[in-house]
Design a protein around this motif. Structure first.
Motif, mmCIF file in Angstrom:
data_model
loop_
_atom_site.group_PDB
_atom_site.id
_atom_site.type_symbol
_atom_site.label_atom_id
_atom_site.label_comp_id
_atom_site.label_asym_id
_atom_site.label_seq_id
_atom_site.Cartn_x
_atom_site.Cartn_y
_atom_site.Cartn_z
ATOM 1 N N LEU A 146 5.347 20.683 20.149
ATOM 2 C CA LEU A 146 5.880 21.294 18.634
ATOM 3 C C LEU A 146 6.031 22.728 18.742
ATOM 4 N N LEU A 147 5.282 23.399 19.132
ATOM 5 C CA LEU A 147 5.623 24.914 18.983
ATOM 6 C C LEU A 147 6.709 25.319 20.105
ATOM 7 N N GLY A 148 6.900 24.585 20.890
ATOM 8 C CA GLY A 148 8.051 24.799 21.798
ATOM 9 C C GLY A 148 7.687 25.685 23.256
ATOM 10 N N LEU A 149 6.188 25.650 23.305
ATOM 11 C CA LEU A 149 5.697 26.614 24.371
ATOM 12 C C LEU A 149 5.705 25.773 25.815
ATOM 13 N N ASP A 150 5.566 26.602 26.679
ATOM 14 C CA ASP A 150 5.586 26.145 28.164
ATOM 15 C C ASP A 150 4.163 25.605 28.338
ATOM 16 N N ALA A 151 4.122 24.555 29.431
ATOM 17 C CA ALA A 151 3.093 23.877 29.493
ATOM 18 C C ALA A 151 1.902 24.851 30.266
ATOM 19 N N SER A 152 2.319 25.582 30.836
ATOM 20 C CA SER A 152 1.534 26.775 31.550
ATOM 21 C C SER A 152 0.619 27.388 30.695
ATOM 22 N N LEU A 153 0.973 27.600 29.269
ATOM 23 C CA LEU A 153 0.252 28.180 28.491
ATOM 24 C C LEU A 153 -0.898 27.257 27.621
ATOM 25 N N HIS A 154 -0.776 25.888 27.902
ATOM 26 C CA HIS A 154 -1.801 25.195 27.391
ATOM 27 C C HIS A 154 -3.248 25.449 27.462
ATOM 28 N N PRO A 155 -3.356 25.839 28.469
ATOM 29 C CA PRO A 155 -5.097 26.178 28.772
ATOM 30 C C PRO A 155 -5.328 27.345 27.555
ATOM 31 N N ARG A 156 -4.481 27.907 26.890
ATOM 32 C CA ARG A 156 -4.698 29.289 26.190
ATOM 33 C C ARG A 156 -5.118 28.876 24.714
ATOM 34 N N PHE A 157 -4.291 27.424 24.383
ATOM 35 C CA PHE A 157 -4.234 27.338 23.070
ATOM 36 C C PHE A 157 -5.787 27.396 22.421
ATOM 37 N N LYS A 158 -6.868 26.793 23.046
ATOM 38 C CA LYS A 158 -8.056 26.566 22.480
ATOM 39 C C LYS A 158 -8.503 27.615 21.947
ATOM 40 N N ARG A 159 -8.310 28.773 22.865
ATOM 41 C CA ARG A 159 -8.976 30.102 22.463
ATOM 42 C C ARG A 159 -8.039 30.656 21.352
ATOM 43 N N TRP A 160 -6.596 30.512 21.399
ATOM 44 C CA TRP A 160 -5.976 31.054 20.273
ATOM 45 C C TRP A 160 -6.482 30.548 19.003
ATOM 46 N N ALA A 161 -6.546 28.967 19.026
ATOM 47 C CA ALA A 161 -6.907 28.564 17.435
ATOM 48 C C ALA A 161 -8.185 29.115 17.280
ATOM 49 N N ASP A 162 -9.236 29.121 18.214
ATOM 50 C CA ASP A 162 -10.388 29.551 17.837
ATOM 51 C C ASP A 162 -10.590 30.860 17.087
ATOM 52 N N ASP A 163 -9.705 31.845 17.839
ATOM 53 C CA ASP A 163 -9.766 32.992 17.457
ATOM 54 C C ASP A 163 -9.121 33.263 16.076
ATOM 55 N N ILE A 164 -7.989 32.546 15.751
ATOM 56 C CA ILE A 164 -7.397 32.358 14.557
ATOM 57 C C ILE A 164 -8.401 31.981 13.377
ATOM 58 N N ASN A 165 -9.114 30.964 13.691
ATOM 59 C CA ASN A 165 -10.394 30.190 12.861
ATOM 60 C C ASN A 165 -11.278 31.255 12.545
#
Ligand code: HEM
Length: 398
Positions: A146-165
């Motif tokens: 949905l965000l149009g981001l490359d699959a190599s970035l997927h492992p970072r998503f959890k940390r991103w979401a946690d940090d924003i939360n």
């Protein structure tokens, strides 16, 4: 007399439901510590608040979501979930179609493929952390797409979401943590701005391109609004769906009778998901701010009062759900309450339901049972969402 509830007490965090049941028995509103917010526990009262957005505003979180140490504006705090009409109406109209039935059927084959791959790669017969091994994988792929981001970035998503939360809940003196969160905002913003610029240059058949082209009465989303929306999707759409799959696995492990029925009759999967959503509502609390003096459950609230809606309690209200403390696969009709109600009703509800259906079907195709051992489940520390962050389980071959 006002009843008080400590949201951070370990026994509440471990199992909030007995505390919620006690609150629902009280004739009046509770106040929650340490924040002093007014807590609404009964289904009918939560519904009343959600149906009256002119009196109960969604902009209550703005202050804490933009602490001074952030040193910048928070795109998430400007996103539609924290807006009232008319801004909210315009933003919602612009993004609505991207989550409609046509967009969903276009995504379905790819989500099925992600789910089947995640199930095929599961280690069978010995303990795994189910969250890491399975629950995280489908939602991360979907959000990445949905965000149009490359699959190599997927492992970072959890940390991103946690940090924003965590922006609104880190202590003021946690300087290293603040630096990490500031870094995450900068990193995400850089990636997302590149995606937006790239889709502007060469549109594709994807959500970002469609949102750039969307118009309501001739008006488009600004880049800042689009950025805010993409931040919101990461926070609202990732962790929630991971937790829905985590709760589902826990119920399947604890109730072999339910596992056997659902595995044998896959037409029960959607019903199973609805009952998991009700029984363990992922979004446990929503915040609103009163815009004028009003009365709620016999308490006079002045304008500017913080009201915390306990969805986790509303979904267990026996006045609405007979035998509410029991997981019942035969319960009639879905309850939409786990996704909120009214103008802010979850935009991603059909997507979350589809992801869960495809992921659970792929899991049930390969798995003959889920077994818990003595290793404790670790729960999310947030007071906003509830779900396992580490879920030790053995997936038996099917
Ligand atoms: C709003 C729950 C999954 C996107 C909401 C709200 C709830 C909720 C309760 C209402 C917030 C409020 O009234 O203040 C859930 C649950 C999910 C889930 C339990 C999964 C189990 C998703 C997904 C997406 C998403 C997968 C998108 C990828 C949104 C958005 C809003 C929202 C954009 C804001 C809508 C608005 O302000 O009009 N969600 N959500 N959610 N959700 Fe979800």
């Amino acid at each position: 007399m006002t009843v008080r509830l400590n949201l951070f007490a370990p026994e509440f965090r471990a199992n909030p439901y007995p505390f919620f049941a006690e609150l629902r028995r009280q004739p009046t509103l509770a106040q929650v510590d340490p924040l002093g917010f007014w807590a609404v526990s009964r289904y009918a009262d939560v519904l009343h608040v959600l149906k009256n957005p002119q009196l109960f505003s969604s902009t209550g979180h703005r202050g804490p979501a933009e602490p001074e140490w952030l040193g910048r504006s928070n795109p998430f705090a400007d996103s539609m979930v924290m807006q009232d009409p008319p801004q909210h109406t315009r933003l919602r109209a612009l993004v609505n179609r991207a989550f409609g039935p046509t967009a969903l059927s276009r995504m379905e084959p790819r989500i099925r493929a992600y789910a089947e791959q995640a199930a095929a790669e599961l280690t069978l017969g010995r303990p795994v952390d189910f969250v890491e091994a399975f629950a995280l994988r489908v939602p991360a792929s979907v959000i990445g797409e949905l965000l149009g981001l490359d699959a190599s970035l997927h492992p970072r998503f959890k940390r991103w979401a946690d940090d924003i939360n965590n922006t609104s809940s880190t202590p003021p003196d946690a300087h290293e943590w603040h630096a990490q969160i500031r870094g995450t905002y900068a990193e995400m913003e850089q990636y997302l701005k590149e995606v937006i610029a790239e889709r502007r240059r060469s549109p594709r058949e994807d959500m970002v391109s469609e949102l750039l082209a969307a118009r309501i009465e001739g008006e488009a989303l600004t880049d800042a609004e689009l950025l805010g929306f993409l931040f919101l999707l990461l926070v609202a759409g990732l962790e929630t769906t991971i937790h829905l799959l985590g709760h589902s696995a826990l119920v399947l492990a604890e109730r072999p009778d339910v596992f056997a029925r659902v595995r044998a009759d896959r037409s029960l999967v959607p019903r199973f998901i609805e009952e998991v959503l009700r029984y363990e509502p992922v979004a446990q609390t929503l915040m609103r701010l009163t815009t004028a003096e009003t009365e709620l459950c016999g308490v006079r609230l002045p304008a500017g009062s913080h009201v915390m809606l306990l969805l986790g309690s509303a979904c267990r209200d026996e006045a609405q759900f007979p035998n509410s403390e029991r997981f019942d696969l035969d319960r009639e009709g879905p309850s939409n309450m786990p996704f909120g109600h009214g103008i802010h009703f979850c935009l991603g509800a059909p997507l979350a339901r589809m992801e869960a259906r495809l992921a659970l079907n792929a899991l049930l195709d390969r798995c003959g049972g889920l077994v818990r051992d003595a290793t404790p489940v670790q729960w999310h520390a947030s007071i906003v969402v509830r779900g396992p962050t580490v879920l030790p389980l053995t997936v038996l071959p099917g």
